[in-house]
Design an enzyme around this catalytic site. Structure first.
Site, PDB file in Angstrom:
ATOM      1  CB  SER A 185      -0.304  -0.390   1.213  1.00  0.00           C
ATOM      2  OG  SER A 185      -1.725  -1.150   1.780  1.00  0.00           O
TER       3      SER A 185
HETATM    4  N1  SAH Z   1       0.356  -4.702   4.137  1.00  0.00           N
HETATM    5  C1  SAH Z   1       1.441  -5.238   2.989  1.00  0.00           C
HETATM    6  C2  SAH Z   1      -0.158  -5.454   1.763  1.00  0.00           C
HETATM    7  C3  SAH Z   1      -1.589  -6.324   1.901  1.00  0.00           C
HETATM    8  S1  SAH Z   1      -2.154  -6.574  -0.228  1.00  0.00           S
HETATM    9  C4  SAH Z   1       1.959  -4.977   2.392  1.00  0.00           C
HETATM   10  O1  SAH Z   1       2.236  -3.728   3.588  1.00  0.00           O
HETATM   11  O2  SAH Z   1       3.275  -5.316   2.267  1.00  0.00           O
HETATM   12  C5  SAH Z   1      -2.871  -8.194   0.749  1.00  0.00           C
HETATM   13  C6  SAH Z   1      -2.515  -9.129   1.334  1.00  0.00           C
HETATM   14  O3  SAH Z   1      -3.647  -9.765   1.993  1.00  0.00           O
HETATM   15  C7  SAH Z   1      -1.962 -10.081   0.314  1.00  0.00           C
HETATM   16  O4  SAH Z   1      -0.894  -9.880  -0.207  1.00  0.00           O
HETATM   17  C8  SAH Z   1      -3.118 -11.194   0.312  1.00  0.00           C
HETATM   18  O5  SAH Z   1      -2.319 -12.575  -0.654  1.00  0.00           O
HETATM   19  C9  SAH Z   1      -3.425 -10.873   1.589  1.00  0.00           C
HETATM   20  N2  SAH Z   1      -4.488 -11.973   1.490  1.00  0.00           N
HETATM   21  C10 SAH Z   1      -5.470 -11.689   1.405  1.00  0.00           C
HETATM   22  N3  SAH Z   1      -6.453 -12.813   2.098  1.00  0.00           N
HETATM   23  C11 SAH Z   1      -6.012 -13.635   2.745  1.00  0.00           C
HETATM   24  C12 SAH Z   1      -6.638 -14.458   4.272  1.00  0.00           C
HETATM   25  N4  SAH Z   1      -7.215 -14.760   3.870  1.00  0.00           N
HETATM   26  N5  SAH Z   1      -5.541 -14.262   5.365  1.00  0.00           N
HETATM   27  C13 SAH Z   1      -4.312 -13.925   4.692  1.00  0.00           C
HETATM   28  N6  SAH Z   1      -3.280 -13.015   3.780  1.00  0.00           N
HETATM   29  C14 SAH Z   1      -4.607 -12.646   3.391  1.00  0.00           C
END
Ligand code: SAH
Length: 223
Positions: free
Chosen positions: A76
């Protein structure tokens, strides 16, 4: 204070001096974007975001912009991560759960603001990469878990703060609200007519929810 105790920035390797300059500039941008918490701004300066993005995008790492990190996911924009950290009102001794590790950058910032962070990611490859990123940044108080974050991580519950970086459908996941300590805060994007951050606060058995700013996150995908 003896003069010789001061390390002049001229004595530091160029890589570290470069990071200091770019970190200071990014923190100024975020202060202009409304981030007020000095601990959050210090964490933005100190966590080397360039270690959390793919090599070919390093030149953009210190800009306030989201970037692709592989597996169709993105890290993000720093002002979003910083404002979310600020909303959790961390003072340094909290146990924090982070859902959606991605690159590990959000977890890295949270780790500078709290005692320990558990961070869950459903994609094993992203979690492996995030571990490498955290190791490169010499961050040791983050434990990574591969799994479905909508169910939280009961083994280390309860948490003083829970952060989710992917959007729940309709309402904050009940398992996450259930893993809050009394006084704990859960921040999660929620999809409804539009997508909003929702901040849940637990006081004893009572939960109060506040609907906050519009945001744009990928969906939380349950197993
Ligand atoms: N916080 C991250 C960006 C998040 S993007 C950073 O600092 O880079 C959202 C992330 O959530 C993705 O990597 C995706 O694979 C993960 N995600 C989606 N659904 C999920 C779930 N049910 N449990 C864990 N991770 C999940």
């Amino acid at each position: 204070m003896g003069r010789q105790a001061t390390v002049s920035s001229r004595d530091l390797p160029e890589e570290i001096r470069g990071r200091r300059r770019t970190g200071d500039r990014l923190a100024e941008d975020l202060a202009s974007a409304g981030v007020r918490d000095h601990r959050v701004l210090a964490a933005v300066r100190e966590v080397p975001r360039d270690l959390f993005v793919p090599d070919h995008l390093r030149h953009l790492a210190w800009h306030d912009t989201p970037l692709p990190i592989g597996a169709g996911q993105t890290i993000s924009a720093p002002h979003v991560v910083a404002l979310m950290c600020e909303l959790l009102e961390l003072s340094g001794d909290e146990r924090v759960l982070d859902v959606g590790t991605g690159s590990g950058y959000h977890a890295a910032l949270l780790s500078r603001l709290s005692h320990h962070v558990w961070s869950i990611e459903r994609e094993p490859e992203l979690s492996r990469q995030a571990q490498d990123n955290l190791d490169a940044a010499r961050i040791k108080n983050v434990t990574l878990i591969v799994g479905d974050g909508t169910r939280g991580h009961l083994e280390a519950a309860p948490y003083d703060a829970i952060n989710a970086a992917a959007a729940a459908s309709g309402a904050p996941p009940t398992d996450l609200e259930g893993q809050l300590a009394s006084g704990g805060r859960l921040l999660v994007p929620v999809d409804g007519y539009d997508q909003r951050l929702v901040l849940t606060r637990r006081t004893g058995d009572d939960l109060t929810r506040r609907v906050l700013d519009p945001v744009s996150f990928v969906p939380l995908r349950p197993d």
